[in-house]
Design a protein around this motif. Structure first.
Motif, PDB file in Angstrom:
ATOM      1  N   GLU A 157       0.823  -1.199   0.000  1.00  0.00           N
ATOM      2  CA  GLU A 157       0.000   0.000   0.000  1.00  0.00           C
ATOM      3  C   GLU A 157       0.862   1.256   0.000  1.00  0.00           C
ATOM      4  O   GLU A 157       0.568   2.225  -0.708  1.00  0.00           O
ATOM      5  CB  GLU A 157      -0.937   0.006   1.207  1.00  0.00           C
ATOM      6  CG  GLU A 157      -2.039  -1.028   1.110  1.00  0.00           C
ATOM      7  CD  GLU A 157      -2.829  -1.179   2.392  1.00  0.00           C
ATOM      8  OE1 GLU A 157      -2.490  -0.522   3.405  1.00  0.00           O
ATOM      9  OE2 GLU A 157      -3.805  -1.948   2.394  1.00  0.00           O
ATOM     10  N   LYS A 158       1.930   1.244   0.758  1.00  0.00           N
ATOM     11  CA  LYS A 158       2.839   2.391   0.813  1.00  0.00           C
ATOM     12  C   LYS A 158       3.504   2.607  -0.538  1.00  0.00           C
ATOM     13  O   LYS A 158       3.596   3.743  -1.021  1.00  0.00           O
ATOM     14  CB  LYS A 158       3.896   2.172   1.890  1.00  0.00           C
ATOM     15  CG  LYS A 158       4.850   3.333   2.050  1.00  0.00           C
ATOM     16  CD  LYS A 158       5.859   3.078   3.152  1.00  0.00           C
ATOM     17  CE  LYS A 158       6.833   4.228   3.280  1.00  0.00           C
ATOM     18  NZ  LYS A 158       7.831   3.977   4.319  1.00  0.00           N
TER      19      LYS A 158
ATOM     20  N   ALA B 129       3.360  10.120  -9.761  1.00  0.00           N
ATOM     21  CA  ALA B 129       2.661  10.345 -11.023  1.00  0.00           C
ATOM     22  C   ALA B 129       1.932  11.692 -10.996  1.00  0.00           C
ATOM     23  O   ALA B 129       1.918  12.418 -11.995  1.00  0.00           O
ATOM     24  CB  ALA B 129       1.675   9.211 -11.288  1.00  0.00           C
ATOM     25  N   LYS B 130       1.341  12.027  -9.848  1.00  0.00           N
ATOM     26  CA  LYS B 130       0.662  13.319  -9.722  1.00  0.00           C
ATOM     27  C   LYS B 130       1.653  14.468  -9.861  1.00  0.00           C
ATOM     28  O   LYS B 130       1.382  15.453 -10.540  1.00  0.00           O
ATOM     29  CB  LYS B 130      -0.058  13.423  -8.378  1.00  0.00           C
ATOM     30  CG  LYS B 130      -1.303  12.589  -8.276  1.00  0.00           C
ATOM     31  CD  LYS B 130      -1.926  12.730  -6.908  1.00  0.00           C
ATOM     32  CE  LYS B 130      -3.093  11.798  -6.724  1.00  0.00           C
ATOM     33  NZ  LYS B 130      -3.653  11.870  -5.369  1.00  0.00           N
ATOM     34  N   ARG B 131       2.805  14.348  -9.203  1.00  0.00           N
ATOM     35  CA  ARG B 131       3.816  15.399  -9.291  1.00  0.00           C
ATOM     36  C   ARG B 131       4.320  15.539 -10.726  1.00  0.00           C
ATOM     37  O   ARG B 131       4.506  16.651 -11.228  1.00  0.00           O
ATOM     38  CB  ARG B 131       4.997  15.102  -8.360  1.00  0.00           C
ATOM     39  CG  ARG B 131       4.700  15.337  -6.905  1.00  0.00           C
ATOM     40  CD  ARG B 131       5.975  15.334  -6.074  1.00  0.00           C
ATOM     41  NE  ARG B 131       6.785  14.145  -6.271  1.00  0.00           N
ATOM     42  CZ  ARG B 131       6.672  13.012  -5.589  1.00  0.00           C
ATOM     43  NH1 ARG B 131       5.758  12.909  -4.640  1.00  0.00           N
ATOM     44  NH2 ARG B 131       7.481  11.999  -5.832  1.00  0.00           N
ATOM     45  N   LYS B 132       4.523  14.407 -11.379  1.00  0.00           N
ATOM     46  CA  LYS B 132       5.024  14.421 -12.753  1.00  0.00           C
ATOM     47  C   LYS B 132       3.996  15.081 -13.673  1.00  0.00           C
ATOM     48  O   LYS B 132       4.357  15.870 -14.545  1.00  0.00           O
ATOM     49  CB  LYS B 132       5.322  12.993 -13.205  1.00  0.00           C
ATOM     50  CG  LYS B 132       6.036  12.904 -14.513  1.00  0.00           C
ATOM     51  CD  LYS B 132       6.433  11.471 -14.812  1.00  0.00           C
ATOM     52  CE  LYS B 132       7.217  11.381 -16.098  1.00  0.00           C
ATOM     53  NZ  LYS B 132       7.618  10.007 -16.386  1.00  0.00           N
TER      54      LYS B 132
ATOM     55  N   GLN C  40       2.386   1.685  -3.502  1.00  0.00           N
ATOM     56  CA  GLN C  40       1.380   2.157  -4.447  1.00  0.00           C
ATOM     57  C   GLN C  40       1.085   3.642  -4.210  1.00  0.00           C
ATOM     58  O   GLN C  40       0.978   4.419  -5.169  1.00  0.00           O
ATOM     59  CB  GLN C  40       0.103   1.337  -4.303  1.00  0.00           C
ATOM     60  CG  GLN C  40      -0.985   1.726  -5.286  1.00  0.00           C
ATOM     61  CD  GLN C  40      -2.225   0.872  -5.128  1.00  0.00           C
ATOM     62  OE1 GLN C  40      -2.309   0.032  -4.230  1.00  0.00           O
ATOM     63  NE2 GLN C  40      -3.199   1.068  -5.981  1.00  0.00           N
ATOM     64  N   ARG C  41       0.973   4.049  -2.966  1.00  0.00           N
ATOM     65  CA  ARG C  41       0.708   5.444  -2.630  1.00  0.00           C
ATOM     66  C   ARG C  41       1.853   6.335  -3.111  1.00  0.00           C
ATOM     67  O   ARG C  41       1.615   7.409  -3.677  1.00  0.00           O
ATOM     68  CB  ARG C  41       0.509   5.582  -1.119  1.00  0.00           C
ATOM     69  CG  ARG C  41       0.038   6.939  -0.674  1.00  0.00           C
ATOM     70  CD  ARG C  41      -0.373   6.954   0.793  1.00  0.00           C
ATOM     71  NE  ARG C  41       0.659   6.429   1.681  1.00  0.00           N
ATOM     72  CZ  ARG C  41       0.547   5.317   2.409  1.00  0.00           C
ATOM     73  NH1 ARG C  41      -0.546   4.605   2.372  1.00  0.00           N
ATOM     74  NH2 ARG C  41       1.539   4.932   3.184  1.00  0.00           N
ATOM     75  N   ARG C  42       3.090   5.878  -2.935  1.00  0.00           N
ATOM     76  CA  ARG C  42       4.249   6.659  -3.390  1.00  0.00           C
ATOM     77  C   ARG C  42       4.269   6.774  -4.904  1.00  0.00           C
ATOM     78  O   ARG C  42       4.590   7.834  -5.457  1.00  0.00           O
ATOM     79  CB  ARG C  42       5.538   6.022  -2.895  1.00  0.00           C
ATOM     80  CG  ARG C  42       5.722   6.181  -1.383  1.00  0.00           C
ATOM     81  CD  ARG C  42       6.996   5.587  -0.923  1.00  0.00           C
ATOM     82  NE  ARG C  42       8.113   6.338  -1.509  1.00  0.00           N
ATOM     83  CZ  ARG C  42       9.361   6.207  -1.124  1.00  0.00           C
ATOM     84  NH1 ARG C  42       9.673   5.356  -0.186  1.00  0.00           N
ATOM     85  NH2 ARG C  42      10.303   6.901  -1.700  1.00  0.00           N
ATOM     86  N   GLU C  43       3.924   5.691  -5.628  1.00  0.00           N
ATOM     87  CA  GLU C  43       3.891   5.735  -7.087  1.00  0.00           C
ATOM     88  C   GLU C  43       2.811   6.693  -7.579  1.00  0.00           C
ATOM     89  O   GLU C  43       3.014   7.431  -8.543  1.00  0.00           O
ATOM     90  CB  GLU C  43       3.663   4.339  -7.653  1.00  0.00           C
ATOM     91  CG  GLU C  43       4.856   3.428  -7.507  1.00  0.00           C
ATOM     92  CD  GLU C  43       4.581   2.016  -7.958  1.00  0.00           C
ATOM     93  OE1 GLU C  43       3.401   1.671  -8.216  1.00  0.00           O
ATOM     94  OE2 GLU C  43       5.552   1.247  -8.052  1.00  0.00           O
ATOM     95  N   GLU C  44       1.651   6.688  -6.919  1.00  0.00           N
ATOM     96  CA  GLU C  44       0.575   7.599  -7.300  1.00  0.00           C
ATOM     97  C   GLU C  44       0.981   9.048  -7.058  1.00  0.00           C
ATOM     98  O   GLU C  44       0.716   9.918  -7.899  1.00  0.00           O
ATOM     99  CB  GLU C  44      -0.698   7.276  -6.513  1.00  0.00           C
ATOM    100  CG  GLU C  44      -1.350   5.977  -6.936  1.00  0.00           C
ATOM    101  CD  GLU C  44      -2.484   5.568  -6.024  1.00  0.00           C
ATOM    102  OE1 GLU C  44      -2.737   6.258  -5.010  1.00  0.00           O
ATOM    103  OE2 GLU C  44      -3.131   4.545  -6.307  1.00  0.00           O
ATOM    104  N   ASP C  45       1.622   9.316  -5.942  1.00  0.00           N
ATOM    105  CA  ASP C  45       2.082  10.672  -5.644  1.00  0.00           C
ATOM    106  C   ASP C  45       3.110  11.134  -6.664  1.00  0.00           C
ATOM    107  O   ASP C  45       3.086  12.280  -7.110  1.00  0.00           O
ATOM    108  CB  ASP C  45       2.666  10.751  -4.235  1.00  0.00           C
ATOM    109  CG  ASP C  45       1.615  10.602  -3.152  1.00  0.00           C
ATOM    110  OD1 ASP C  45       0.408  10.746  -3.455  1.00  0.00           O
ATOM    111  OD2 ASP C  45       2.005  10.336  -1.992  1.00  0.00           O
TER     112      ASP C  45
END
Length: 58
Positions: free
Chosen positions: A24-25, A34-37, A27-32
């Motif tokens: 979960e951590k 992607a949002k920043r990118k 996945q959350r880091r990958e989503e963050d």
């Protein structure tokens, strides 16, 4: 009368919970990221040559 403790089952349960939390951590880091990118409007694609490396000539 209480049940006899099953240490192997308890350890397996703790390990499953730990692994799930780790996933979960990640996945959350990958989503963050992607949002920043996306917010940055990154024009660099994955197949573009990296900065600092000369282009390869055939």
């Amino acid at each position: 009368m209480a049940f006899k403790p099953n240490y192997n089952q308890e350890r397996a349960s703790r390990n499953r919970n730990k692994q799930q939390k780790k996933q979960e951590k990640l996945q959350r880091r990958e989503e963050d990221a992607a949002k920043r990118k996306a917010a940055r409007g990154d024009a660099v694609s994955d197949d573009a040559p990296e900065a600092g490396k000369p282009p390869q000539q055939d």
